[in-house]
Write a protein that holds these residues in place. Structure first.
Motif, PDB file in Angstrom:
ATOM      1  N   VAL A  87       0.696  -1.466  -0.384  1.00 27.48           N
ATOM      2  CA  VAL A  87      -0.501   0.173   0.448  1.00 27.48           C
ATOM      3  C   VAL A  87       0.954   1.383   0.449  1.00 27.48           C
ATOM      4  O   VAL A  87       0.719   2.033  -0.982  1.00 27.48           O
ATOM      5  CB  VAL A  87      -1.277  -0.397   1.083  1.00 27.48           C
ATOM      6  N   ALA A  88       1.918   0.827   0.799  1.00 27.45           N
ATOM      7  CA  ALA A  88       2.514   2.739   0.918  1.00 27.45           C
ATOM      8  C   ALA A  88       3.350   2.803  -0.456  1.00 27.45           C
ATOM      9  O   ALA A  88       3.716   3.966  -0.667  1.00 27.45           O
ATOM     10  CB  ALA A  88       3.811   2.335   2.130  1.00 27.45           C
ATOM     11  N   LEU A  89       3.786   1.164  -1.165  1.00 27.77           N
ATOM     12  CA  LEU A  89       4.549   1.281  -2.749  1.00 27.77           C
ATOM     13  C   LEU A  89       3.833   1.610  -3.712  1.00 27.77           C
ATOM     14  O   LEU A  89       3.905   3.187  -4.347  1.00 27.77           O
ATOM     15  CB  LEU A  89       5.289   0.286  -2.989  1.00 27.77           C
ATOM     16  N   VAL A  90       2.331   1.052  -3.325  1.00 27.09           N
ATOM     17  CA  VAL A  90       1.765   2.112  -4.692  1.00 27.09           C
ATOM     18  C   VAL A  90       1.416   3.977  -4.159  1.00 27.09           C
ATOM     19  O   VAL A  90       1.093   4.370  -5.481  1.00 27.09           O
ATOM     20  CB  VAL A  90      -0.228   1.103  -4.180  1.00 27.09           C
ATOM     21  N   HIS A  91       1.351   3.659  -3.138  1.00 28.31           N
ATOM     22  CA  HIS A  91       0.125   5.158  -2.901  1.00 28.31           C
ATOM     23  C   HIS A  91       1.805   6.966  -3.810  1.00 28.31           C
ATOM     24  O   HIS A  91       1.677   7.432  -4.326  1.00 28.31           O
ATOM     25  CB  HIS A  91       0.414   5.597  -1.243  1.00 28.31           C
ATOM     26  N   THR A  92       3.485   6.078  -3.058  1.00 33.23           N
ATOM     27  CA  THR A  92       4.532   7.107  -3.315  1.00 33.23           C
ATOM     28  C   THR A  92       3.754   6.357  -4.717  1.00 33.23           C
ATOM     29  O   THR A  92       4.234   7.505  -5.144  1.00 33.23           O
ATOM     30  CB  THR A  92       5.295   5.616  -2.918  1.00 33.23           C
ATOM     31  N   ALA A  93       3.814   5.178  -5.662  1.00 33.35           N
ATOM     32  CA  ALA A  93       3.894   5.449  -7.255  1.00 33.35           C
ATOM     33  C   ALA A  93       2.832   6.480  -7.724  1.00 33.35           C
ATOM     34  O   ALA A  93       3.085   6.810  -9.173  1.00 33.35           O
ATOM     35  CB  ALA A  93       3.734   3.669  -7.219  1.00 33.35           C
ATOM     36  N   LEU A  94       1.918   6.127  -7.110  1.00 36.32           N
ATOM     37  CA  LEU A  94       0.534   6.589  -8.035  1.00 36.32           C
ATOM     38  C   LEU A  94       0.378   8.586  -7.347  1.00 36.32           C
ATOM     39  O   LEU A  94      -0.262   9.061  -8.018  1.00 36.32           O
ATOM     40  CB  LEU A  94      -0.922   6.423  -7.289  1.00 36.32           C
ATOM     41  N   GLU A  95       1.743   9.194  -6.992  1.00 36.42           N
ATOM     42  CA  GLU A  95       1.424  10.519  -6.214  1.00 36.42           C
ATOM     43  C   GLU A  95       2.449  11.234  -7.182  1.00 36.42           C
ATOM     44  O   GLU A  95       3.303  11.085  -7.924  1.00 36.42           O
ATOM     45  CB  GLU A  95       2.537  10.991  -4.866  1.00 36.42           C
ATOM     46  N   THR A  96       0.963  11.881  -8.106  1.00 34.68           N
ATOM     47  CA  THR A  96       1.838  12.684  -9.531  1.00 34.68           C
ATOM     48  C   THR A  96       2.648  13.376  -9.402  1.00 34.68           C
ATOM     49  O   THR A  96       2.893  14.187 -10.469  1.00 34.68           O
ATOM     50  CB  THR A  96       0.360  12.645 -10.306  1.00 34.68           C
ATOM     51  N   GLN A  97       2.130  14.419  -8.579  1.00 32.85           N
ATOM     52  CA  GLN A  97       3.112  15.409  -8.255  1.00 32.85           C
ATOM     53  C   GLN A  97       5.038  15.035  -7.945  1.00 32.85           C
ATOM     54  O   GLN A  97       5.723  15.760  -7.507  1.00 32.85           O
ATOM     55  CB  GLN A  97       2.703  16.300  -7.653  1.00 32.85           C
ATOM     56  N   LEU A  98       5.522  14.654  -7.291  1.00 32.03           N
ATOM     57  CA  LEU A  98       6.186  13.746  -7.105  1.00 32.03           C
ATOM     58  C   LEU A  98       7.003  13.536  -8.260  1.00 32.03           C
ATOM     59  O   LEU A  98       6.964  13.399  -9.512  1.00 32.03           O
ATOM     60  CB  LEU A  98       6.362  12.195  -5.861  1.00 32.03           C
ATOM     61  N   SER A  99       8.612  14.128  -8.489  1.00 29.79           N
ATOM     62  CA  SER A  99       9.383  13.765  -9.553  1.00 29.79           C
ATOM     63  C   SER A  99       9.986  11.572  -9.091  1.00 29.79           C
ATOM     64  O   SER A  99       9.576  11.174  -8.126  1.00 29.79           O
ATOM     65  CB  SER A  99      10.532  14.223  -9.718  1.00 29.79           C
ATOM     66  N   GLY A 100      10.561  11.323 -10.696  1.00 29.41           N
ATOM     67  CA  GLY A 100      10.978   9.772  -9.944  1.00 29.41           C
ATOM     68  C   GLY A 100      11.893   9.204  -9.111  1.00 29.41           C
ATOM     69  O   GLY A 100      11.491   8.627  -8.385  1.00 29.41           O
ATOM     70  N   TRP A 105      12.818   7.274  -3.992  1.00 31.61           N
ATOM     71  CA  TRP A 105      13.499   8.245  -2.759  1.00 31.61           C
ATOM     72  C   TRP A 105      12.689   7.891  -1.571  1.00 31.61           C
ATOM     73  O   TRP A 105      12.785   7.008  -0.808  1.00 31.61           O
ATOM     74  CB  TRP A 105      14.279   9.269  -2.137  1.00 31.61           C
ATOM     75  N   LEU A 106      11.452   7.933  -1.654  1.00 32.10           N
ATOM     76  CA  LEU A 106      10.501   7.627  -0.390  1.00 32.10           C
ATOM     77  C   LEU A 106       9.963   6.176  -0.492  1.00 32.10           C
ATOM     78  O   LEU A 106       9.750   5.656   0.992  1.00 32.10           O
ATOM     79  CB  LEU A 106       9.164   8.499  -0.782  1.00 32.10           C
ATOM     80  N   GLY A 107      10.007   5.555  -2.263  1.00 36.58           N
ATOM     81  CA  GLY A 107       9.929   3.783  -1.685  1.00 36.58           C
ATOM     82  C   GLY A 107      11.711   3.455  -0.839  1.00 36.58           C
ATOM     83  O   GLY A 107      10.367   2.331  -0.635  1.00 36.58           O
ATOM     84  N   GLY A 108      12.228   3.902  -1.422  1.00 39.27           N
ATOM     85  CA  GLY A 108      13.512   3.115  -0.467  1.00 39.27           C
ATOM     86  C   GLY A 108      13.357   3.644   0.968  1.00 39.27           C
ATOM     87  O   GLY A 108      13.721   2.564   1.250  1.00 39.27           O
ATOM     88  N   LEU A 109      12.776   4.581   1.010  1.00 38.39           N
ATOM     89  CA  LEU A 109      12.740   4.338   2.767  1.00 38.39           C
ATOM     90  C   LEU A 109      11.448   3.690   3.219  1.00 38.39           C
ATOM     91  O   LEU A 109      11.902   2.781   3.522  1.00 38.39           O
ATOM     92  CB  LEU A 109      11.504   5.774   3.066  1.00 38.39           C
ATOM     93  N   CYS A 110      10.284   3.653   2.710  1.00 37.68           N
ATOM     94  CA  CYS A 110       9.268   2.316   2.774  1.00 37.68           C
ATOM     95  C   CYS A 110      10.146   0.875   3.061  1.00 37.68           C
ATOM     96  O   CYS A 110       9.980   0.030   3.740  1.00 37.68           O
ATOM     97  CB  CYS A 110       8.569   2.062   1.970  1.00 37.68           C
ATOM     98  N   VAL A 111      10.520   0.415   1.533  1.00 35.51           N
ATOM     99  CA  VAL A 111      11.484  -0.796   2.217  1.00 35.51           C
ATOM    100  C   VAL A 111      12.444  -0.770   2.647  1.00 35.51           C
ATOM    101  O   VAL A 111      12.087  -1.651   3.422  1.00 35.51           O
ATOM    102  CB  VAL A 111      12.010  -0.895   0.362  1.00 35.51           C
TER     103      VAL A 111
END
Length: 125
Positions: A87-100, A105-111
């Motif tokens: 859920v955290a990774l999908v939410h991060t991936a779908l955030e349209t206002q963030l750059s790749g 980076w946020l996904g790395g934090l979650c993982v």
């Protein structure tokens, strides 16, 4: 067991802080998006508090499952931990206002937090 799990939560918190510091050292945009749509810097204190609360929540969930689910506690907890990470990774991936890079980076934090918690909390001392 309490010491091992406490160290696991502390390790997950330290891993999140390390990813945050690495983001700064690698000149990544250490930012997130507010509900209003603006991007704001993500302070280290916020990262540490969220990682700490995630660890405590994971520990509490595991303790409750051990108490009430018996032998099924670990498989259920692993499933729950995986679902929370997804859920955290999908939410991060779908955030349209963030750059790749910000998403990575946020996904790395979650993982980082998830890997430390999943490898340390279930261990018995």
């Amino acid at each position: 067991m309490i010491l091992a799990r406490t160290l696991g939560v502390a390790g997950a918190t330290a891993a999140a802080a390390l990813v945050w510091v690495l983001g700064l050292l690698l000149d990544a945009d250490v930012e997130t998006v507010r509900k209003s749509g603006e991007t704001v810097d993500l302070p280290l204190l916020y990262v540490v508090v969220v990682a700490l609360l995630s660890g405590i929540g994971g520990w509490a969930a595991l303790a409750l499952l051990e108490r009430f689910a018996g032998a099924r506690a670990l498989p259920l907890w692993y499933s729950l931990a995986t679902a929370v990470l997804l859920v955290a990774l999908v939410h991060t991936a779908l955030e349209t206002q963030l750059s790749g890079g910000q998403r990575l980076w946020l996904g790395g934090l979650c993982v980082a937090v998830a890997v430390v918690l999943v490898t340390t909390l279930p261990r018995r001392a």
